[in-house]
Design a protein around this motif. Structure first.
Motif, PDB file in Angstrom:
ATOM      1  N   LEU A  91      27.497  19.360 -19.652  1.00 30.09           N
ATOM      2  CA  LEU A  91      27.819  18.057 -19.054  1.00 30.09           C
ATOM      3  C   LEU A  91      28.815  18.166 -17.902  1.00 30.09           C
ATOM      4  O   LEU A  91      29.086  17.167 -17.243  1.00 30.09           O
ATOM      5  N   GLN A  92      29.361  19.344 -17.666  1.00 35.70           N
ATOM      6  CA  GLN A  92      30.359  19.521 -16.620  1.00 35.70           C
ATOM      7  C   GLN A  92      30.080  20.792 -15.847  1.00 35.70           C
ATOM      8  O   GLN A  92      29.505  21.748 -16.387  1.00 35.70           O
ATOM      9  N   ASP A  93      30.510  20.810 -14.583  1.00 35.66           N
ATOM     10  CA  ASP A  93      30.380  22.027 -13.796  1.00 35.66           C
ATOM     11  C   ASP A  93      31.195  23.142 -14.447  1.00 35.66           C
ATOM     12  O   ASP A  93      32.316  22.925 -14.911  1.00 35.66           O
ATOM     13  N   GLY A  94      30.640  24.315 -14.477  1.00 35.41           N
ATOM     14  CA  GLY A  94      31.346  25.464 -15.026  1.00 35.41           C
ATOM     15  C   GLY A  94      31.322  25.555 -16.530  1.00 35.41           C
ATOM     16  O   GLY A  94      32.029  26.390 -17.110  1.00 35.41           O
ATOM     17  N   SER A  95      30.508  24.722 -17.201  1.00 35.40           N
ATOM     18  CA  SER A  95      30.520  24.719 -18.671  1.00 35.40           C
ATOM     19  C   SER A  95      30.018  26.037 -19.244  1.00 35.40           C
ATOM     20  O   SER A  95      30.518  26.504 -20.273  1.00 35.40           O
ATOM     21  N   ALA A  96      29.041  26.658 -18.585  1.00 36.40           N
ATOM     22  CA  ALA A  96      28.513  27.927 -19.093  1.00 36.40           C
ATOM     23  C   ALA A  96      29.580  29.021 -19.021  1.00 36.40           C
ATOM     24  O   ALA A  96      29.730  29.820 -19.959  1.00 36.40           O
ATOM     25  N   GLU A  97      30.340  29.052 -17.922  1.00 39.44           N
ATOM     26  CA  GLU A  97      31.400  30.055 -17.787  1.00 39.44           C
ATOM     27  C   GLU A  97      32.498  29.835 -18.835  1.00 39.44           C
ATOM     28  O   GLU A  97      33.034  30.802 -19.407  1.00 39.44           O
ATOM     29  N   ARG A  98      32.827  28.574 -19.105  1.00 39.93           N
ATOM     30  CA  ARG A  98      33.847  28.298 -20.122  1.00 39.93           C
ATOM     31  C   ARG A  98      33.361  28.723 -21.501  1.00 39.93           C
ATOM     32  O   ARG A  98      34.130  29.269 -22.310  1.00 39.93           O
ATOM     33  N   ALA A  99      32.092  28.453 -21.793  1.00 38.83           N
ATOM     34  CA  ALA A  99      31.546  28.860 -23.085  1.00 38.83           C
ATOM     35  C   ALA A  99      31.599  30.381 -23.241  1.00 38.83           C
ATOM     36  O   ALA A  99      31.917  30.900 -24.319  1.00 38.83           O
TER      37      ALA A  99
END
Length: 352
Positions: A91-99
């Motif tokens: 739902l947010q930009d960069g969510s995959a990197e944070r995960a």
């Protein structure tokens, strides 16, 4: 099971073992409290057994990171395997990197297995409800995949207070106002009795860098408004301790709701007719709190969606029992309708 939550193993020593044992360093009180909460949840009757796998659901926020840190310490000392899962809602930009970063932190704590799962969030139930539905579906699937005996969630006492206030605003009944249960099915909430500030302090003291989700302060979300505005105003007007009082109310209401649910379960076979309907005479003899539970169960069993079936729908079904004036039927969600025929209440599909 001895409590290993505050200190580590001490090893041999003392008079029978040669040199005196060194007393292990004591953790900061907030960390010890977090560990003890996890130990109590895992050691409760009916909980996971030695050798079982337990998964920590971790978003990367302070609450769930503190849970992961405490569980990483306690679970191995309790004979359990500990893994983790982080859900990327996209739902947010960069969510995959944070995960990916969260998964790396969990592995660094010694959790294994660790998964990051991307989900597609729909629209049913609003943005918060849709995200919750997708998240729990992912957690359920991960638990099944790995054969996990339990999944730990990082909800705190403050989350519980927010849930109760949201239920009050919707005019919900005792079941909704009882908030989140410490344990339901495979899900355990060890921190439900701890306030958010203490849990976040534990996270910092463990040296874990938390991510603050901007959705938590976005006024577009009802829970965010309760957190940022409603609860602080109540604290100012009524004094401190509101969150604790609301959580205590939830505990009391949960006891009542569980007792009434059990009562409804015991009499269900007595009021159900041979065709599956509910006998009006038997329903009339029951307290309304039990009767409406039976009517709701009948609607759900017939196919009404749980998220769309409201207290108003159930109240209209109840009027077919208590204020019968020849009403034709009651329209219900999911293309269903309730009607009274021959002294029976039945829920059936609406004619096309």
């Amino acid at each position: 099971m001895p409590d290993p939550s505050a200190t580590g193993p001490t090893g041999p020593g003392g008079p029978a073992g040669g040199a005196p044992r060194r007393r292990p360093a004591q953790p900061p009180p907030a960390v010890a409290t977090a560990r003890r909460a996890v130990w109590r949840a895992l050691a409760a009757p009916g909980g996971p057994q030695a050798g079982d796998l337990v998964l920590v659901a971790c978003s990367g926020g302070a609450d769930s990171l503190a849970l992961a840190g405490a569980a990483a310490f306690v679970a191995p000392r309790s004979g359990l395997r500990i893994g983790g899962i982080t859900v990327d809602h996209g739902l947010q930009d960069g969510s995959a990197e944070r995960a990916t970063a969260v998964a790396g932190t969990l592995r660094g704590l010694g959790l294994d297995p660790v998964e990051q799962v991307r989900v597609d969030v729909g629209s049913a139930g609003g943005p918060e409800g849709a995200a919750r539905t997708a998240r729990y579906a992912a957690l359920d699937a991960a638990a099944e995949r790995h054969g996990a005996a339990a999944v730990l969630l990082g909800h705190t006492r403050d989350d519980q207070a927010e849930t109760v206030l949201l239920g009050l605003a919707r005019g919900s009944g005792a079941r909704s106002l009882s908030g989140m249960a410490p344990r339901i099915g495979r899900y355990l909430r060890p921190f439900l009795g701890l306030d958010r500030a203490a849990v976040r302090s534990a996270c910092a003291l463990m040296g874990l860098a938390a991510w603050d989700d901007p959705h938590n302060t976005d006024p577009a979300y009802a829970r965010s408004r309760v957190r940022a505005a409603a609860l602080p105003v109540l604290e100012d007007v009524l004094g401190p301790g509101i969150a604790k009082a609301l959580a205590r109310t939830a505990d009391l209401l949960r006891d009542d709701a569980e007792a009434l649910d059990a009562w409804a379960g015991r009499v269900e076979t007595e009021v159900r007719g041979p065709e599956g309907g509910l006998d009006v005479g038997a329903l009339e003899a029951l307290p309304r709190a039990v009767r409406t539970r039976l009517l709701r169960r009948a609607a759900l069993a017939a196919g009404c969606p749980a998220g769309a079936l409201t207290a108003g729908h159930v109240a209209e079904l109840d009027r077919l029992v208590t204020h019968w004036r020849g009403q034709a039927h009651v329209d219900l969600p999911g293309g269903m309708r309730g009607h009274r025929t021959g002294g029976m209440i039945a829920v059936t599909p609406s004619p096309r």
